[in-house]
Design a protein around this motif. Structure first.
Motif, short mmCIF file in Angstrom:
data_model
loop_
_atom_site.label_atom_id
_atom_site.label_comp_id
_atom_site.label_asym_id
_atom_site.label_seq_id
_atom_site.Cartn_x
_atom_site.Cartn_y
_atom_site.Cartn_z
N ILE A 1 0.83 -1.20 0.00
CA ILE A 1 0.00 0.00 0.00
C ILE A 1 0.87 1.25 0.00
N ALA A 2 1.93 1.26 0.81
CA ALA A 2 2.79 2.44 0.90
C ALA A 2 3.43 2.79 -0.44
N THR A 3 3.98 1.80 -1.12
CA THR A 3 4.69 2.07 -2.37
C THR A 3 3.72 2.48 -3.48
N ASN A 4 2.58 1.82 -3.58
CA ASN A 4 1.63 2.18 -4.62
C ASN A 4 0.98 3.53 -4.35
N LEU A 5 0.72 3.83 -3.08
CA LEU A 5 0.20 5.14 -2.73
C LEU A 5 1.21 6.23 -3.06
N ALA A 6 2.48 5.98 -2.78
CA ALA A 6 3.53 6.96 -3.07
C ALA A 6 3.62 7.27 -4.55
N VAL A 7 3.58 6.24 -5.37
CA VAL A 7 3.68 6.46 -6.82
C VAL A 7 2.44 7.17 -7.33
N ASN B 1 2.40 10.72 -9.17
CA ASN B 1 1.82 10.90 -10.51
C ASN B 1 0.78 12.01 -10.54
N ARG B 2 0.22 12.33 -9.37
CA ARG B 2 -0.77 13.42 -9.28
C ARG B 2 -0.11 14.77 -8.99
N GLY B 3 1.21 14.79 -8.93
CA GLY B 3 1.91 16.06 -8.81
C GLY B 3 2.52 16.36 -7.46
N ASP B 4 2.40 15.46 -6.50
CA ASP B 4 3.00 15.68 -5.19
C ASP B 4 4.45 15.22 -5.18
N SER B 5 5.28 15.92 -4.41
CA SER B 5 6.63 15.42 -4.14
C SER B 5 6.54 14.54 -2.91
N VAL B 6 6.99 13.29 -3.04
CA VAL B 6 6.72 12.27 -2.02
C VAL B 6 8.01 11.72 -1.44
N GLU C 1 12.61 19.02 4.71
CA GLU C 1 11.88 19.96 3.87
C GLU C 1 11.91 19.52 2.41
N GLY C 2 11.04 20.11 1.61
CA GLY C 2 11.06 19.88 0.17
C GLY C 2 10.09 18.82 -0.32
N PHE C 3 9.23 18.31 0.57
CA PHE C 3 8.26 17.29 0.18
C PHE C 3 6.85 17.71 0.58
N ASP C 4 5.90 17.33 -0.26
CA ASP C 4 4.49 17.60 0.06
C ASP C 4 3.92 16.53 0.98
N VAL C 5 4.34 15.29 0.76
CA VAL C 5 3.78 14.15 1.49
C VAL C 5 4.90 13.21 1.92
N ALA C 6 4.84 12.74 3.16
CA ALA C 6 5.69 11.65 3.62
C ALA C 6 4.80 10.44 3.92
N SER D 1 5.13 0.03 -9.49
CA SER D 1 3.79 0.05 -8.92
C SER D 1 2.86 -0.67 -9.88
N VAL D 2 1.62 -0.86 -9.46
CA VAL D 2 0.68 -1.53 -10.35
C VAL D 2 0.32 -0.67 -11.55
N HIS D 3 0.67 0.61 -11.51
CA HIS D 3 0.43 1.47 -12.67
C HIS D 3 1.30 1.05 -13.86
N GLU D 4 2.37 0.32 -13.58
CA GLU D 4 3.24 -0.17 -14.66
C GLU D 4 2.85 -1.56 -15.09
N THR D 5 1.79 -2.10 -14.54
CA THR D 5 1.32 -3.42 -14.95
C THR D 5 0.04 -3.26 -15.76
N GLY D 6 -0.43 -4.34 -16.28
CA GLY D 6 -1.68 -4.30 -17.05
C GLY D 6 -2.90 -4.65 -16.23
N ASP D 7 -2.76 -4.73 -14.91
CA ASP D 7 -3.88 -5.13 -14.07
C ASP D 7 -4.76 -3.92 -13.75
N LYS D 8 -5.81 -3.76 -14.50
CA LYS D 8 -6.69 -2.61 -14.34
C LYS D 8 -7.42 -2.63 -13.00
N GLU D 9 -7.74 -3.84 -12.51
CA GLU D 9 -8.44 -3.94 -11.23
C GLU D 9 -7.54 -3.46 -10.09
N ALA D 10 -6.27 -3.86 -10.10
CA ALA D 10 -5.34 -3.40 -9.07
C ALA D 10 -5.15 -1.88 -9.16
N GLN D 11 -5.03 -1.38 -10.38
CA GLN D 11 -4.89 0.07 -10.55
C GLN D 11 -6.11 0.80 -9.99
#
Length: 223
Positions: free
Chosen positions: A20-26, A30-35, A80-85, A194-204
């Motif tokens: 969950i942590a890694t996929n949430l971070a990516v 991708n939505r524009g936050d520095s993580v 400093e320098g990050f929007d989200v940790a 992340s699952v965004h690099e896979t073809g699994d639409k359900e996971a995405q």
């Protein structure tokens, strides 16, 4: 505004916090936050930590640091320098659990519906409840939010009776969204992706729904 911190906390290993942590971070990146990803789990011969994931990934992997002692709540305010940790804090060390909770604006507690450990889940709830009580008015601190998140559900999974009772009696609720037991999650974790690099639409779609719900909670809380 300062950095928003999301902690994934459990006292039991192998409950899906790192997935969950890694996929949430990516997704947030991708939505524009520095993580910033924070690996607050014990290091040792086990594989599948955030640091393992980061080391396997490419230059697009969110920046990752390791904190091996229970000082996460002391260390993060100076960065400093990050929007989200995003903190991945899994393990038996109670002091690390408390430190991660103290550092977090939103604490997520992953539970597997049929194999969760009621005792360990109860320990995490106690830590969160104590911290929430200490940060209530008239304190100047904002009361931190918390939610359960269902992890690695199968098509036939039903929440065990003990866990269902604990969740229903806890001082916080759970996300509507969660993850299912899918090969794409394990493959992405092993490849530093992340699952965004896979073809699994359900996971995405699952990861998107989790992220949407988290953002909604944080907006409602003024983060």
């Amino acid at each position: 505004m300062g950095m928003t911190t999301i902690g994934l906390v459990q006292r039991k290993d192998d409950v899906g916090t790192t997935t969950i942590a890694t996929n949430l971070a990516v997704t947030l990146r991708n939505r524009g936050d520095s993580v910033l990803l924070v690996d607050a789990g014990p290091q040792g011969p086990q594989k599948g930590t955030v640091r393992d994931w980061s080391a396997t990934g490419d230059s697009q992997t969110p920046e990752t640091i390791g904190v091996d002692r229970p000082v996460v709540h002391e260390k993060l305010p100076s960065i400093e320098g990050f929007d989200v940790a995003i903190i991945d804090a899994t393990g038996k060390l109670e002091e690390m659990t408390i430190s991660a909770i103290k550092a977090s604006d939103l604490t997520l507690v992953p539970v597997q519906p049929s194999t969760a450990d009621p005792k360990k889940v109860g320990q995490v709830i106690d830590c969160i409840e104590t911290h929430q009580a200490l940060t209530e008015a008239p304190s100047n601190e904002r009361r931190p939010a918390a939610r359960f998140v269902i992890s690695r559900a199968t098509g036939s999974s039903r929440m065990g009776e003990q866990i269902q009772q604990i969740v229903s009696e806890a001082p916080f609720g759970r996300l509507d969204a969660g993850t299912s037991q899918r090969v794409a999650y394990a493959r992405a974790l092993g490849e530093g992706a992340s699952v965004h690099e896979t073809g699994d639409k359900e996971a995405q779609a699952e990861v998107k729904a989790i992220t949407d719900e988290i953002e909604q909670i944080l907006r409602a809380d003024g983060q």
